[in-house]
Design a protein around this motif. Structure first.
Motif, mmCIF file in Angstrom:
data_model
loop_
_atom_site.group_PDB
_atom_site.id
_atom_site.type_symbol
_atom_site.label_atom_id
_atom_site.label_comp_id
_atom_site.label_asym_id
_atom_site.label_seq_id
_atom_site.Cartn_x
_atom_site.Cartn_y
_atom_site.Cartn_z
ATOM 1 N N ASP A 1 7.284 2.152 -0.203
ATOM 2 C CA ASP A 1 6.833 1.932 -1.914
ATOM 3 C C ASP A 1 5.590 1.505 -1.931
ATOM 4 O O ASP A 1 4.861 0.803 -2.845
ATOM 5 N N ASP B 1 0.115 -0.836 -1.387
ATOM 6 C CA ASP B 1 2.011 -1.248 -0.845
ATOM 7 C C ASP B 1 2.174 -2.330 -1.962
ATOM 8 O O ASP B 1 1.191 -3.248 -1.786
ATOM 9 N N ILE B 2 3.314 -2.353 -2.255
ATOM 10 C CA ILE B 2 4.078 -3.726 -3.292
ATOM 11 C C ILE B 2 4.694 -4.352 -2.037
ATOM 12 O O ILE B 2 4.960 -4.405 -0.915
ATOM 13 N N TYR B 3 4.553 -6.068 -2.926
ATOM 14 C CA TYR B 3 4.221 -7.123 -1.959
ATOM 15 C C TYR B 3 5.812 -7.674 -2.207
ATOM 16 O O TYR B 3 6.386 -6.958 -3.370
ATOM 17 N N ASP B 4 6.874 -7.924 -0.906
ATOM 18 C CA ASP B 4 7.881 -7.991 -0.932
ATOM 19 C C ASP B 4 8.771 -7.077 -1.462
ATOM 20 O O ASP B 4 9.338 -7.397 -1.971
ATOM 21 N N PHE B 5 8.675 -5.772 -1.178
ATOM 22 C CA PHE B 5 9.555 -5.026 -2.171
ATOM 23 C C PHE B 5 11.053 -5.306 -1.381
ATOM 24 O O PHE B 5 11.955 -4.613 -2.140
ATOM 25 N N ARG C 1 -1.324 -4.405 -2.840
ATOM 26 C CA ARG C 1 -2.823 -4.366 -1.927
ATOM 27 C C ARG C 1 -3.613 -2.470 -2.341
ATOM 28 O O ARG C 1 -2.198 -1.983 -2.019
HETATM 29 MG MG LIG Z 1 5.773 -3.626 0.909
#
Ligand SMILES: [Mg+2]
Ligand SMILES: Nc1ncnc2c1ncn2[C@@H]1O[C@H](COP(=O)(O)OP(=O)(O)OP(=O)(O)O)[C@@H](O)[C@H]1O
Length: 659
Positions: free
Chosen positions: A506, A462-466, A554
Motif C-alpha cells: 500500500d 503508506d496508507i493507514y490500516d490498509f 503518511r
Molecule cells: Mg499501511
C-alpha cells in the motif's frame, strides 16, 4: 555518444540524406543511366542510319548523274555518228538539200534538249548549223520569231565573199522566215572541233569552252563524215543541262556536286557562282582551279577520296562526307570523276534532332521520374516519418497514441503493425518500470547494471490500516481503489519531476533528482507531497461519499547521498536507490504515526528549501534502527500560499531544462 544519438545516426558509409532524396537520386540516376544508354544507342543508330541514308542518296544521285552524263555523251555521239554514217545530205554543200538535213535534225533536236545544236563544217569554209531554239540564249542571239522551234544557220563561202542566211522553222518543220546575214566572220576550219576530227574516223570530244554565240559553257562531239573525211559533223552539248541536274537535287542545304576532269580541274559545279567561274575560266589557256578559292574543291583535289567509297575531308571548318565515282567511258567525259559532298553536320542533323528530341524526352521523363520519386518517396517517407514520430513518442514513453500509418506499401504497414505490438509491449513493460528511468536510460545509453553515488530526495508513503481495509473489502474492490489511488500518486509525482521507483503493497517509494536530474529536488519533493496530500484528500472525500474506506496517507521525506542505479540479476534488473538516506525516508514515513503528522521531513530537507516551503519544527527524533537522532519537521505548505489542506494540485516549480 549517447545510445539515443548512436541509435539515430546511420552506420558509416551509407546514405546520410533523406529517403526522399535517396529515392529521387536512385531513380534519377537509374533513369539517366538507362536513358543515357538508350539515347547513345539511338543516337548511334540514328547516326549510322543517317550515314547509310546519306550514302544511299549519294550513291543514287551519283548514279543518276553519271547515267545522265553518259546518256548525254551517248545520245550526242550517237546522233553525230548516225549523221556521218548515213546522212548523205550532209555531203552536199551547206546550202544544198537543206530540207533533208532539217528533217533529220528537227526530230533529233526535239528529242535531245541537251543538244544545243548540230552542225557541219566544210573544207571550203562552208558551215551548216541547226540550232535548238529551246535555249533562250539562242532565241535572243538570233532574234528568233516567237513560234520558231529551230533555226538553221548557213554560211556559204561564195568564193571568198561568204554569204550567210538564217532560216527559222516551227515545230512542224515549216519554214517561217529566211534572213540574210552579212559580215559573218566565221571559219569552221579554224575551230578545235573541226581540226580534231577532220581526216579522222572516230568521234572526238572537245571543250569545255564558252560557246562562240551564247557564251554558255559547252562541249562538242565531232566526227568526220564517212563519205568525206574533210566534212566534219559536230554537236554541242551545253553543260548547263548537267549543271541544272546536279543543282536540282540537294542532299542537304550545303551539299554540292561537281565533275572534275582527268586532271582534277572542275568542269561542272552545282554551285552557280563556281559554275560561272568555271565558264569564265574556259577562255583562259591555263586555268588554275585554285583561283576559284573553293576550300572544299581544294581539299578534295588535295586528298581525293578513293573511288566509289565514302571518304571524309575537312574544309571550311566542317567535315564533309565525299563520294567520288568515275564517269566511265564517256566520250565527252573521259576519266572524269563525279563528286558528291555533304557536310557531316547537315547529314547528322536528323540524328542530332533525334538526339535533342531524345534528350528532351529523357529530360521530361527524368523530371517526371523525379516527381514520381518524390511522390513515391513522399508516400513512403510520410509513412516513415509517421512511424518515426510514433517511434519517438515510444521513445518518449508516450503510449497513448496508437500508431496509425496510412500507407499502400505493405512492408510499411507491417512495420506499423509491428511497432504497435512493440508499443503495446513497451506500454506493458512501462507499467512496471518508471518512465523517467527508461527515458534516462535511452538518453544516457546506460541500461546495464549501473550504480552511482549522488544526492537524491526520497519519499515513502503508506496508507493507514490498509490491512484492515483489505480485510473488509474484496480483493477486486481493494485493487480497484488502490489503482485509482496509485494513479493519483503517479500523476502527481511525475507532475513534480519525480519518479515512482517502487510500489510496495500500500506504499510507494518515489525519488527526485534521479533518474531525472533536478537541482531543486528537495523542494519539488515537498511540493509533490503537498500536492499528493491535497489530491488524496479529494479522493478520500469521494470515497466517503461513496461509503468507501479513506486512504489516509503518511509521507516521509529525506534528502541525502545514496547509491542509485540498476541492481539485481543480469536479466532481471531493478532500478532503485540504496543507502542510509533511503532508509531514513522510509523510517520518517512510519514516524508520522507517533507524531500525528502527515508529511514528516528531515532537517536535511528543511536546510534545502525552508525559504520556499513552510515547515513546523518537531525537535529531534530517533528513527528505529538508527543510532543518531534526526531533526524532524512537518511539511505544512508552500511559502506565500494559503493552507495546503484545500484540495488543489500545486503547480510544480518548472524543472531545470535538460531533464
Ligand atoms: Mg499501511
Ligand atoms: N514491501 C512490501 N511488498 C509487498 N506488499 C507489502 C509490502 N509492505 C507491506 N505490504 C502489504 O501491504 C499491506 C499493508 O501493510 P502495512 O505494513 O502498511 O500495514 P497496515 O495495515 O497498512 O498498517 P499501518 O497503518 O501500519 O500501515 C499488508 O497487507 C502488507 O502485506
Amino acid at each position: 555518444m549517447s545510445a539515443k544519438n548512436a541509435a539515430t545516426l546511420p552506420a558509416k558509409g551509407v546514405w546520410r540524406g533523406s529517403l526522399r532524396t535517396l529515392l529521387a537520386v536512385v531513380m534519377v540516376s537509374l533513369l539517366l543511366a538507362v536513358s543515357g544508354v538508350l539515347i547513345a544507342i539511338d543516337f548511334n543508330r540514328a547516326r549510322n542510319a543517317a550515314f547509310e541514308t546519306a550514302e544511299g542518296h549519294m550513291r543514287g544521285f551519283e548514279e543518276r548523274l553519271i547515267a545522265r552524263m553518259q546518256s548525254l555523251s551517248g545520245e550526242t555521239s550517237g546522233l553525230v555518228n548516225l549523221i556521218v554514217s548515213i546522212a548523205n545530205s550532209f555531203l552536199a554543200g551547206p546550202d544544198e538539200r537543206i530540207a533533208d538535213k532539217v528533217t533529220i535534225l528537227r526530230a533529233a533536236l526535239a528529242r535531245s534538249p541537251q543538244i544545243d545544236g548540230v552542225y557541219a563544217g566544210y573544207p571550203d569554209g562552208g558551215f551548216f548549223h541547226a540550232v535548238n531554239l529551246s535555249s533562250t540564249d539562242w532565241r535572243t542571239a538570233l532574234n528568233a520569231p516567237p513560234n520558231a522551234a529551230m533555226a538553221v544557220r548557213i554560211l556559204n563561202p561564195n568564193d571568198g565573199a561568204p554569204i550567210g542566211h538564217i532560216l527559222f522553222y516551227d515545230a512542224a518543220g515549216k519554214q517561217l522566215l529566211r534572213r540574210t546575214v552579212t559580215g559573218w566572220d566565221f571559219d569552221p576550219r579554224q575551230r578545235a572541233w573541226y581540226r580534231a576530227a577532220a581526216g579522222g574516223s572516230g568521234p572526238v570530244a572537245t571543250g569545255p569552252y564558252s560557246m562562240a554565240t551564247t557564251r554558255t559553257l559547252g562541249m562538242t562531239i565531232s566526227q568526220a563524215h564517212k563519205g568525206n573525211p574533210e566534212i566534219v559533223v559536230g554537236a554541242d552539248v551545253v553543260l548547263d543541262h548537267v549543271t541544272r541536274f546536279i543543282a536540282s537535287e540537294r542532299l542537304t542545304p550545303s551539299a554540292v556536286a561537281f565533275v572534275v576532269d582527268a586532271d582534277k580541274r572542275p568542269l561542272i559545279h552545282s554551285d552557280r557562282r563556281l559554275m560561272n567561274a568555271i565558264a569564265a575560266s574556259k577562255s583562259e589557256r591555263d586555268f588554275d582551279p585554285s583561283s576559284m578559292r573553293d576550300p572544299l574543291l581544294e581539299a578534295i583535289r588535295a586528298k581525293p577520296p578513293s573511288l566509289d567509297s565514302m571518304g571524309l575531308v575537312e574544309a571550311d571548318g566542317r567535315r564533309w562526307v565525299v563520294l567520288g565515282s568515275q564517269v566511265d567511258s564517256a566520250i565527252l567525259f573521259p576519266g572524269h570523276i563525279a563528286v558528291i559532298a555533304a557536310p557531316v553536320d547537315e547529314l547528322m542533323a536528323p540524328a542530332i534532332r533525334g538526339l535533342y528530341q531524345g534528350l528532351a524526352i529523357s529530360g521530361a521523363i527524368v523530371v517526371l521520374a523525379i516527381l514520381g520519386a518524390l511522390l513515391l518517396a513522399h508516400l513512403i517517407t510520410k509513412s516513415l516519418h509517421q512511424l518515426t514520430t510514433s517511434a519517438n513518442r515510444l521513445q518518449d514513453l508516450d503510449f497513448r497514441t496508437p500508431i496509425e500509418v496510412p500507407t499502400r506499401v505493405r512492408e510499411i504497414a507491417s512495420l506499423g503493425g509491428a511497432m504497435n505490438r512493440a508499443r503495446d509491449a513497451i506500454f506493458t513493460f512501462g507499467l512496471y518500470v518508471p518512465k523517467e528511468l527508461v527515458r534516462k536510460g535511452l538518453e544516457s545509453g546506460h541500461f546495464g547494471r549501473t550504480a552511482r553515488r549522488q544526492d537524491v530526495t526520497a519519499i515513502f508513503t503508506d496508507i493507514y490500516d490498509f490491512t484492515t481495509i483489505s480485510e473488509r473489502h474484496s480483493p477486486e474492490e481493494v485493487v480497484s481503489m488502490l489503482s485509482e489511488y496509485f494513479d493519483i500518486l503517479n500523476d502527481t509525482v511525475s507532475a513534480h519531476g519525480g519518479t515512482i521507483i517502487q510500489f510496495l503493497g500500500d506504499s510507494i517509494f518515489a525519488m527526485w533528482n534521479a533518474p531525472a536530474a533536478d537541482p531543486d529536488h528537495a523542494e519539488n519533493a515537498c511540493r509533490g507531497a503537498l500536492s499528493m496530500r491535497a489530491r488524496i484528500d479529494a479522493f478520500n472525500e469521494k470515497q466517503r461519499q461513496l461509503g468507501l474506506p479513506q486512504f489516509r496517507t503518511r509521507f516521509g521525506i529525506h534528502t541525502g547521498t545514496a547509491v542509485v542505479g540498476s541492481v539485481g540479476a543480469s536479466d532481471r534488473l531493478q532500478y532503485t536507490a540504496m543507502g542510509d538516506s533511503i532508509n531514513v525516508a522510509s523510517r520518517l514515513e512510519g514516524m508520522n504515526k507517533s507524531y500525528g503528522t502527515t508529511i514528516l521531513a528531515s532537517g536535511a530537507v528543511f536546510e534545502q528549501c525552508h525559504d520556499r516551503i513552510r515547515f513546523r519544527p518537531l525537535g529531534k527524533g530517533q528513527a528505529k534502527g538508527r543510532t543518531t537522532e534526526l531533526d524532524l519537521y512537518e511539511v505544512i505548505g508552500v511559502i506565500g500560499r494559503v493552507d495546503e489542506r484545500e484540495p488543489q494540485a500545486l503547480a510544480p516549480r518548472p524543472l531545470p531544462s535538460g531533464n
